[in-house]
Design an enzyme around this catalytic site. Structure first.
Site, PDB file in Angstrom:
ATOM      1  N   SER A   1     -21.097  42.541 105.741  1.00  0.00           N
ATOM      2  CA  SER A   1     -20.619  43.750 105.055  1.00  0.00           C
ATOM      3  C   SER A   1     -21.041  43.649 103.590  1.00  0.00           C
ATOM      4  O   SER A   1     -21.312  42.550 103.096  1.00  0.00           O
ATOM      5  CB  SER A   1     -19.089  43.810 105.153  1.00  0.00           C
ATOM      6  OG  SER A   1     -18.575  44.768 104.256  1.00  0.00           O
TER       7      SER A   1
ATOM      8  N   TYR B   1     -11.416  39.340 104.750  1.00  0.00           N
ATOM      9  CA  TYR B   1     -12.570  39.984 105.393  1.00  0.00           C
ATOM     10  C   TYR B   1     -13.862  39.581 104.673  1.00  0.00           C
ATOM     11  O   TYR B   1     -14.848  39.186 105.308  1.00  0.00           O
ATOM     12  CB  TYR B   1     -12.347  41.498 105.319  1.00  0.00           C
ATOM     13  CG  TYR B   1     -13.423  42.367 105.919  1.00  0.00           C
ATOM     14  CD1 TYR B   1     -13.533  42.507 107.299  1.00  0.00           C
ATOM     15  CD2 TYR B   1     -14.304  43.086 105.114  1.00  0.00           C
ATOM     16  CE1 TYR B   1     -14.500  43.334 107.859  1.00  0.00           C
ATOM     17  CE2 TYR B   1     -15.271  43.913 105.661  1.00  0.00           C
ATOM     18  CZ  TYR B   1     -15.362  44.033 107.031  1.00  0.00           C
ATOM     19  OH  TYR B   1     -16.318  44.849 107.577  1.00  0.00           O
TER      20      TYR B   1
HETATM   21  N1  LIG Z   1     -17.141  50.607 109.574  1.00  0.00           N
HETATM   22  C1  LIG Z   1     -17.483  50.112 108.398  1.00  0.00           C
HETATM   23  O1  LIG Z   1     -17.341  50.769 107.353  1.00  0.00           O
HETATM   24  C2  LIG Z   1     -18.098  48.744 108.295  1.00  0.00           C
HETATM   25  C3  LIG Z   1     -18.654  48.350 107.073  1.00  0.00           C
HETATM   26  C4  LIG Z   1     -19.217  47.074 106.962  1.00  0.00           C
HETATM   27  C5  LIG Z   1     -19.240  46.216 108.052  1.00  0.00           C
HETATM   28  N2  LIG Z   1     -18.699  46.628 109.233  1.00  0.00           N
HETATM   29  C6  LIG Z   1     -18.735  45.671 110.340  1.00  0.00           C
HETATM   30  O2  LIG Z   1     -19.418  46.242 111.442  1.00  0.00           O
HETATM   31  C7  LIG Z   1     -18.841  45.758 112.667  1.00  0.00           C
HETATM   32  C8  LIG Z   1     -18.417  46.953 113.524  1.00  0.00           C
HETATM   33  O3  LIG Z   1     -17.422  47.679 112.795  1.00  0.00           O
HETATM   34  P1  LIG Z   1     -16.783  49.047 113.338  1.00  0.00           P
HETATM   35  O4  LIG Z   1     -16.537  49.880 112.154  1.00  0.00           O
HETATM   36  O5  LIG Z   1     -17.596  49.586 114.460  1.00  0.00           O
HETATM   37  O6  LIG Z   1     -15.370  48.499 113.871  1.00  0.00           O
HETATM   38  P2  LIG Z   1     -14.348  49.127 114.938  1.00  0.00           P
HETATM   39  O7  LIG Z   1     -14.703  50.520 115.286  1.00  0.00           O
HETATM   40  O8  LIG Z   1     -12.991  48.855 114.409  1.00  0.00           O
HETATM   41  O9  LIG Z   1     -14.611  48.199 116.217  1.00  0.00           O
HETATM   42  C9  LIG Z   1     -14.316  46.843 116.183  1.00  0.00           C
HETATM   43  C10 LIG Z   1     -14.723  46.231 117.501  1.00  0.00           C
HETATM   44  O10 LIG Z   1     -14.496  44.815 117.432  1.00  0.00           O
HETATM   45  C11 LIG Z   1     -13.818  44.415 118.605  1.00  0.00           C
HETATM   46  N3  LIG Z   1     -13.012  43.227 118.325  1.00  0.00           N
HETATM   47  C12 LIG Z   1     -12.289  42.939 117.208  1.00  0.00           C
HETATM   48  N4  LIG Z   1     -11.707  41.743 117.322  1.00  0.00           N
HETATM   49  C13 LIG Z   1     -12.078  41.242 118.541  1.00  0.00           C
HETATM   50  C14 LIG Z   1     -11.798  40.048 119.254  1.00  0.00           C
HETATM   51  N5  LIG Z   1     -10.984  39.094 118.745  1.00  0.00           N
HETATM   52  N6  LIG Z   1     -12.354  39.871 120.482  1.00  0.00           N
HETATM   53  C15 LIG Z   1     -13.162  40.817 121.014  1.00  0.00           C
HETATM   54  N7  LIG Z   1     -13.463  41.970 120.393  1.00  0.00           N
HETATM   55  C16 LIG Z   1     -12.919  42.185 119.175  1.00  0.00           C
HETATM   56  C17 LIG Z   1     -12.964  45.615 119.004  1.00  0.00           C
HETATM   57  O11 LIG Z   1     -12.641  45.493 120.362  1.00  0.00           O
HETATM   58  P3  LIG Z   1     -11.373  46.274 121.057  1.00  0.00           P
HETATM   59  O12 LIG Z   1     -11.390  47.678 120.520  1.00  0.00           O
HETATM   60  O13 LIG Z   1     -11.706  46.228 122.496  1.00  0.00           O
HETATM   61  O14 LIG Z   1     -10.156  45.531 120.667  1.00  0.00           O
HETATM   62  C18 LIG Z   1     -13.933  46.759 118.688  1.00  0.00           C
HETATM   63  O15 LIG Z   1     -14.826  46.937 119.767  1.00  0.00           O
HETATM   64  C19 LIG Z   1     -17.669  44.862 112.272  1.00  0.00           C
HETATM   65  O16 LIG Z   1     -18.084  43.524 112.220  1.00  0.00           O
HETATM   66  C20 LIG Z   1     -17.342  45.340 110.870  1.00  0.00           C
HETATM   67  O17 LIG Z   1     -16.711  44.343 110.102  1.00  0.00           O
HETATM   68  C21 LIG Z   1     -18.131  47.862 109.387  1.00  0.00           C
END
Ligand SMILES: NC(=O)c1ccc[n+]([C@@H]2O[C@H](COP(=O)([O-])OP(=O)(O)OC[C@H]3O[C@@H](n4cnc5c(N)ncnc54)[C@H](OP(=O)(O)O)[C@@H]3O)[C@@H](O)[C@H]2O)c1
Length: 252
Positions: A141, A155
């Site tokens: 991130s 985080y």
């Molecule tokens: N969105 C942003 O603004 C942003 C910015 C920078 C980086 N990121 C990074 O990009 C990645 C995707 O983010 P996103 O926004 O798509 O997040 P999201 O919509 O909240 O989805 C998170 C995913 O991670 C899974 N997960 C979390 N903890 C887990 C565990 N212990 N075991 C198995 N699965 C787990 C969840 O599974 P379940 O739903 O099945 O529980 C879900 O599929 C993440 O690493 C996040 O930190 C996101």
């Protein structure tokens, strides 16, 4: 031949039940890959499965487990086949001042963002389930890479750990032509951002949006970079943490 094609490749995607991971799964299936989607929530993972493109020669699978559960991860890996690509897109955030941190919170945020997926990669390598020439993509991130937003200490620490891991493992796996990179996005409109909206308030997020010359991202904006990293078009790219942030960093 299209260098961006994923035809014939088998790709494992964690965090596929939501947001960026879900979109990567859908786009990678459109690019021709056979996908194994992972998540904890059965209903949401099934929704992703229904979004996958099912071409004539394509076969997709779904596996449900918690990355924080090491023995479950080992068991799942034993059942899985060989991969040409792995995307570690799982993650979770916690917003609170560092001084309120508990050891359980530290463990959970590290498990969800770093430890679970680092251990999974280690076990995939050890059991030789990653093919020569494969591409591994982690999710970092801008927090923990280039900025330090207040309230995101755990985080950011987990994402910083990913950047370090990627550089070393990329070096170690280069002899097998296995590439390891990270994507470091700015704010992308997903479930994770909705959580920010609830805690930080919609108004404050609108102020933050103004820091982004191109606005907040959409999951597909990040997914297309991931497709590039998984494809043969990026064979000379390894050990990098690539920022994709709608221009946020040019304003800092
Ligand atoms: N969105 C942003 O603004 C942003 C910015 C920078 C980086 N990121 C990074 O990009 C990645 C995707 O983010 P996103 O926004 O798509 O997040 P999201 O919509 O909240 O989805 C998170 C995913 O991670 C899974 N997960 C979390 N903890 C887990 C565990 N212990 N075991 C198995 N699965 C787990 C969840 O599974 P379940 O739903 O099945 O529980 C879900 O599929 C993440 O690493 C996040 O930190 C996101």
């Amino acid at each position: 031949m299209n260098p961006f094609s994923l035809e014939g490749k088998k790709i494992l995607i964690t965090g596929a039940s939501s947001g960026i991971g879900r979109t990567i799964a859908a786009e990678a299936s459109l690019a021709g890959a056979n996908i194994v989607i992972c998540g904890r929530n059965t209903e949401r993972l099934n929704e992703t499965f229904d979004l996958l493109h099912h071409g004539d020669d394509q076969c997709h699978e779904r596996v449900i487990f918690d990355l924080a559960d090491e023995s479950a991860t080992i068991e799942i890996i034993q059942q899985l086949n060989y991969f040409d690509g792995v995307v570690f897109a799982a993650g979770s955030d916690l917003i609170q001042p560092f001084s309120f941190t508990t050891s359980q919170q530290l463990k959970t945020i590290m498990d969800d963002n770093f430890t679970g997926q680092a251990l999974m990669l280690q076990k995939l390598i050890k059991t030789k389930k990653i093919n020569s020439g494969a591409s591994i993509v982690f999710f970092s991130s801008v927090n923990g890479t280039s900025i330090g937003s207040k309230g995101h200490s755990l985080y950011a620490a987990a994402k910083g750990a990913i950047n370090g891991l990627v550089r070393v493992v990329a070096n170690e796996l280069s002899k097998k032509r296995i590439r390891v990179n990270a994507i470091a996005p700015g704010m992308v409109e997903t479930g994770l951002m909705k959580m920010n909206e609830e805690i930080v308030s919609k108004e404050l997020l609108e102020v933050h949006r103004k820091d982004y010359p191109l606005g907040f991202g959409r999951p597909e904006d990040v997914a297309y970079l991931c497709i590039y990293l998984l494809s043969g078009a990026s064979v000379w790219m390894t050990g990098q943490s690539i920022t994709i942030d709608g221009g946020l960093s040019i304003n800092r």
